[in-house]
Motif scaffolding. Structure first.
Motif, short mmCIF file in Angstrom:
data_model
loop_
_atom_site.label_atom_id
_atom_site.label_comp_id
_atom_site.label_asym_id
_atom_site.label_seq_id
_atom_site.Cartn_x
_atom_site.Cartn_y
_atom_site.Cartn_z
N GLN A 105 0.53 4.30 -2.48
CA GLN A 105 0.23 5.64 -1.97
C GLN A 105 1.26 6.66 -2.42
OE1 GLN A 105 -1.52 5.95 1.91
NE2 GLN A 105 -0.25 7.71 2.47
N LYS B 273 -6.18 -2.25 9.78
CA LYS B 273 -6.07 -0.79 9.79
C LYS B 273 -4.77 -0.29 10.42
CE LYS B 273 -8.83 -0.25 14.06
NZ LYS B 273 -9.07 -1.69 14.25
N LYS C 78 2.84 10.77 2.77
CA LYS C 78 2.75 10.15 4.09
C LYS C 78 1.56 10.63 4.91
CE LYS C 78 7.70 9.19 4.45
NZ LYS C 78 8.92 9.33 5.27
N ALA D 228 -1.09 -4.12 -1.38
CA ALA D 228 -2.26 -3.34 -1.76
C ALA D 228 -3.30 -4.26 -2.40
CB ALA D 228 -1.85 -2.24 -2.74
N ARG E 178 -2.36 11.25 6.18
CA ARG E 178 -3.60 10.48 6.28
C ARG E 178 -4.58 10.93 5.20
NH1 ARG E 178 -6.92 7.30 8.86
NH2 ARG E 178 -9.11 7.87 9.15
N TRP F 81 0.83 -1.21 0.00
CA TRP F 81 0.00 0.00 0.00
C TRP F 81 0.86 1.26 0.00
CZ3 TRP F 81 -5.07 1.31 -0.57
CH2 TRP F 81 -5.41 2.63 -0.24
N GLN F 82 1.97 1.24 0.74
CA GLN F 82 2.81 2.43 0.79
C GLN F 82 3.39 2.77 -0.59
OE1 GLN F 82 6.00 1.83 3.56
NE2 GLN F 82 6.96 0.20 2.39
N VAL G 78 -0.49 -0.43 5.67
CA VAL G 78 0.48 0.34 4.89
C VAL G 78 1.64 -0.55 4.46
CG1 VAL G 78 2.16 2.22 4.98
CG2 VAL G 78 -0.12 2.56 5.91
N THR H 18 -3.93 11.67 2.17
CA THR H 18 -3.62 10.92 0.95
C THR H 18 -4.14 9.49 1.05
OG1 THR H 18 -1.63 12.27 0.64
CG2 THR H 18 -1.75 10.21 -0.60
N THR H 19 -3.99 8.89 2.22
CA THR H 19 -4.49 7.53 2.44
C THR H 19 -5.99 7.46 2.20
OG1 THR H 19 -2.78 7.11 4.10
CG2 THR H 19 -4.67 5.64 4.10
N TYR I 19 -7.99 5.56 -0.86
CA TYR I 19 -8.96 4.53 -0.47
C TYR I 19 -10.32 4.82 -1.11
CZ TYR I 19 -12.08 1.79 2.52
OH TYR I 19 -13.06 0.93 2.98
#
Length: 365
Positions: free
Chosen positions: A202, A249, A214, A257, A216, A198-199, A253, A218-219, A223
């Motif tokens: 992202q 959760k 980095k 993904a 939240r 996922w990182q 990260v 963007t996360t 999503y």
């Protein structure tokens, strides 16, 4: 001296028998680095006896400078043993010796196996328990499924509509989405050795949108974009997606993904035009990449996959089964769910248990 020449000759013969490189220089460096952090490699028998079983006594390799008791020089010792260049057959014998229960207690054996296998799997190998004696396991190096050949160049995903694309440079495999660019995502970066996490996704998304990689924000933004690509008329697919992130959760990260609506086959002609040679499955419900070769497909089947208006359609089911066979023969892992089992709390529990078992099976957690 004669035995040293025999070792060289043996190495030449073994290397000549190797049709391809399975343990690259990078992989070997990863192995050396991982081993350097583990307990005394020679176990209960000492370096000389350990090495004599792998390198003939009197050879230059068996006379490598041995580490002091504090193991400060262990990394140099591995290099002096020529682990970066020895034949793959001798390297495999060396790794099997490291986990031999005759030289190592059970706790340390488990540490070695647990540390080595995630690296070895990237090379298509694994230390597998083959026999048991007095409650102790003996491990041997075994080839595992090699996965998908080749490396991903473009991952076209998060789109329910068929992309309108063209090659702008067919030599470089560069593509352009012609229409509905906002409805299609194209990941075009190399897949890291540890898979597409996922990182990684992202960071790519942040570059696409001009966001902080980095944050939240963007996360959440990424999503939501992925969630919106899921069919509104398929609650089981949406539950599959949301439950994965809900369950993990605190760590997702650093986990693979979960890519929705991934286009596998693309043909400019329609199925009717292509006829019997048409590609069987154009789009996958979900895809995970544990490496460039180890690719996991998840399919969530509603009634439309095997019936028409509530009446079973054997032809539809046959096409679905044929598509699964084609994927598996190409090296993909395919996991299929019935839509009825992914509903409500019981569906969430099914998904949670599945992902925990999946990650244990593939060494992800």
């Amino acid at each position: 001296m004669a035995r040293y020449h025999n070792l060289e000759l043996e190495e030449l013969i073994w290397k000549a028998q190797e049709n391809s490189v399975e343990f690259s220089q990078l992989a070997r460096r990863h192995i050396i680095s991982a081993l350097s952090a583990l307990p005394d490699p020679w176990g209960q028998i000492g370096a000389q006896e350990f090495l004599s079983g792998i390198f003939p006594l009197g050879s230059s390799l068996s006379k490598a400078v041995l580490p002091r008791s504090d193991l400060e020089n262990i990394r140099d010792t591995y290099k002096q043993l020529n682990l970066l260049h020895i034949s793959e057959r001798r390297l495999r014998a060396f790794l099997e010796k490291l986990v031999d229960p005759n030289i190592r207690n059970k706790e340390d054996q488990n540490k070695y196996v647990g540390t080595l296998n995630p690296i070895l799997k990237q090379c298509g190998w694994e230390l597998q328990a083959t026999t048991e004696d007095m409650g102790r396991l003996f491990y041997s190096m075994h080839r595992i499924q090699q996965g998908v050949q080749g490396r991903p160049k473009n991952i076209i995903f998060a789109s329910r509509i068929r992309p309108d694309l063209r090659f702008v440079d067919a030599i470089n495999n560069d593509i352009e989405i012609v229409t509905h660019k906002d409805k299609v995502l194209v990941y075009d970066r190399p897949i890291p050795q540890a898979g597409l996490l996922w990182q990684n996704l992202q960071e790519w998304w942040a570059d696409q949108c001009g966001l902080d990689p980095k944050s939240r924000e963007t996360t959440v933004h990424l999503y939501q974009r992925l969630y919106e690509s899921l069919p509104e008329n398929s609650p089981p697919q949406r539950l599959f997606f949301t439950t994965y992130f809900k369950e993990h959760k605190d760590s997702f990260v650093n986990l693979p993904a979960l890519l929705p609506e991934v286009w596998l086959h693309y043909d400019l002609q329609t199925i009717a035009q292509r006829g019997r040679d048409a590609l069987l499955r154009q789009r996958m419900d979900f895809l995970m990449l544990f490496s460039h070769a180890e690719r996991i497909v998840f399919e969530v089947d509603g009634a439309q996959h095997y019936s028409d208006n509530g009446v079973a359609n054997p032809s539809k089911y046959a096409r679905m089964a044929a598509a699964d066979r084609e994927l598996r023969l190409s090296g993909y892992h395919v996991y299929r769910f019935g839509g009825s089992e992914l509903q409500g709390p019981k569906g969430e529990e099914t998904i949670r248990r599945f992902f925990h078992a999946l990650f244990r099976r593939h060494g992800q957690k």
